[in-house]
Design a protein around this motif. Structure first.
Motif, short mmCIF file in Angstrom:
data_model
loop_
_atom_site.label_atom_id
_atom_site.label_comp_id
_atom_site.label_asym_id
_atom_site.label_seq_id
_atom_site.Cartn_x
_atom_site.Cartn_y
_atom_site.Cartn_z
N HIS A 276 -0.91 0.31 -14.50
CA HIS A 276 -0.92 -0.48 -13.27
C HIS A 276 -1.89 0.11 -12.25
O HIS A 276 -2.71 -0.61 -11.66
N LEU A 277 -1.83 1.40 -12.04
CA LEU A 277 -2.69 2.03 -11.04
C LEU A 277 -4.16 1.98 -11.45
O LEU A 277 -5.04 1.81 -10.60
N THR B 10 -3.62 -7.53 -3.73
CA THR B 10 -4.08 -7.17 -5.07
C THR B 10 -5.50 -7.65 -5.26
O THR B 10 -5.99 -8.51 -4.52
N HIS C 139 -5.36 -1.60 -10.91
CA HIS C 139 -5.44 -1.85 -9.47
C HIS C 139 -6.70 -1.20 -8.88
O HIS C 139 -7.44 -1.85 -8.12
N ILE D 138 2.25 1.63 -3.50
CA ILE D 138 1.23 2.17 -4.41
C ILE D 138 1.16 3.69 -4.26
O ILE D 138 1.04 4.43 -5.25
N TYR E 64 10.81 -2.30 -4.69
CA TYR E 64 9.66 -3.19 -4.61
C TYR E 64 10.10 -4.65 -4.73
O TYR E 64 9.67 -5.50 -3.94
N GLU F 188 0.83 -1.20 0.00
CA GLU F 188 0.00 0.00 0.00
C GLU F 188 0.87 1.26 0.00
O GLU F 188 0.55 2.25 -0.67
N GLN G 125 4.09 5.08 -6.00
CA GLN G 125 3.91 5.07 -7.45
C GLN G 125 2.96 6.18 -7.90
O GLN G 125 3.14 6.75 -8.98
N SER G 126 1.98 6.50 -7.08
CA SER G 126 1.07 7.60 -7.41
C SER G 126 1.82 8.93 -7.43
O SER G 126 1.57 9.78 -8.29
#
Length: 285
Positions: A257-258, A100, A261, A39, A79, A36, A42-43
């Motif tokens: 990916h985002l 996921t 997800h 993620i 990661y 989390e 990555q955002s």
């Protein structure tokens, strides 16, 4: 402009270039929390990549773009290091991840995304950007310094990378088949209680535990090979691109990916709500 070289490994300690120290290696149980946070990282990378991609090409230097690309690749490396540490703790959760969505899990290949998909993403984004710019180019304009402007040499390098990647994928699939077929050995049949005559035996739980741990080691090696190829392919694609092009590729990868997800999480949430028991009826007074 020269192609972007592979990024160096991120520093092992903080204090360099303003980077915070990396978090401790998670166990399989804590990997969900790490995921989390990754993620969220990555955002933030996505926002930085979008800003760089939409900026005036004259405003960003090649060195600035390369630093951004290296930083994003460094987060991918972080990661996979954390994932390897968690797999050492419990490889079973890496193949049936709870962090996921079921949509993402449907498309897993050996515990993650299929490496050759990175090349398909490159071709798809390049084609879309070229199609968008083609009318202006045919009228005498120039192509933007993004994936629409891939050279013949870059396309040849991408083709060679794709061929190598597919070959490695097949080798990993063979290793996975071997590890999976090892579940049906004579020793496993014996431990399951099926002797020569069949039936009547009882499972030796402790011996089964030891044998299954050995079988899991085979799948752990498969995961290690697959994750290594995933990162190697990502770095290989970036290496054949110019820095500005690499920004657009990493942007497309993060967006995809985002988006998948988030779509999967919402879909799972709707399915959970639909399956929930209705509240009890209110009693009349």
């Amino acid at each position: 402009m020269s192609a972007t070289p592979p990024a160096p490994a991120p520093p092992a300690h903080g204090g360099l270039n303003g980077r915070a120290p990396p978090p401790p290696s998670p166990t399989a149980e804590s990997f969900s929390k790490f995921f989390e946070s990754w993620i969220a990282e990555q955002s933030r990378d996505l926002a930085a990549l979008r800003a760089a991609a939409s900026a005036d090409p004259a405003a960003a230097t090649e060195a600035d773009l390369r630093r951004l690309v290296d930083r994003v690749l460094g987060h991918y490396e972080q990661y996979y290091r954390a994932k390897a540490a968690a797999a050492d703790d419990d490889v079973l959760r890496m193949f049936s991840p709870s962090w996921t969505s079921t949509t993402e899990n449907l498309f897993l290949w050996c515990g993650g995304w299929r490496p050759a998909a990175a090349l398909h993403l490159l071709y798809a984004k390049s084609g879309m950007q070229l199609e968008h710019q083609l009318p202006g180019f045919l009228n005498g304009g120039s192509l933007d310094p993004d994936l629409a402007d891939l050279s013949a040499a870059q396309l040849q390098d991408a083709d060679q990378l794709q061929r190598r990647t597919i070959k490695r994928e097949r080798e990993i699939e063979d290793a996975a088949a071997t590890a999976q077929e090892a579940l049906a050995t004579a020793r496993m049949v014996e431990l399951a209680g099926g002797g020569v005559g069949g039936g009547g035996g009882e499972m030796d739980g402790e011996a089964m535990e030891r044998e299954m741990e050995t079988k899991a080691d085979g799948m752990r090696r498969v995961l290690d090979m697959a994750d290594a190829l995933r990162l190697e392919t990502m770095r290989g694609v970036v290496a054949l691109l110019r820095p500005a092009q690499a920004v657009h590729f990493l942007l497309a990868a993060a967006e995809l990916h985002l988006a998948v997800h988030e779509f999967g999480r919402r879909k799972d949430g709707r399915a959970g709500n639909a399956g929930a028991a209705p509240p009890p009826p209110t009693q009349q007074q």
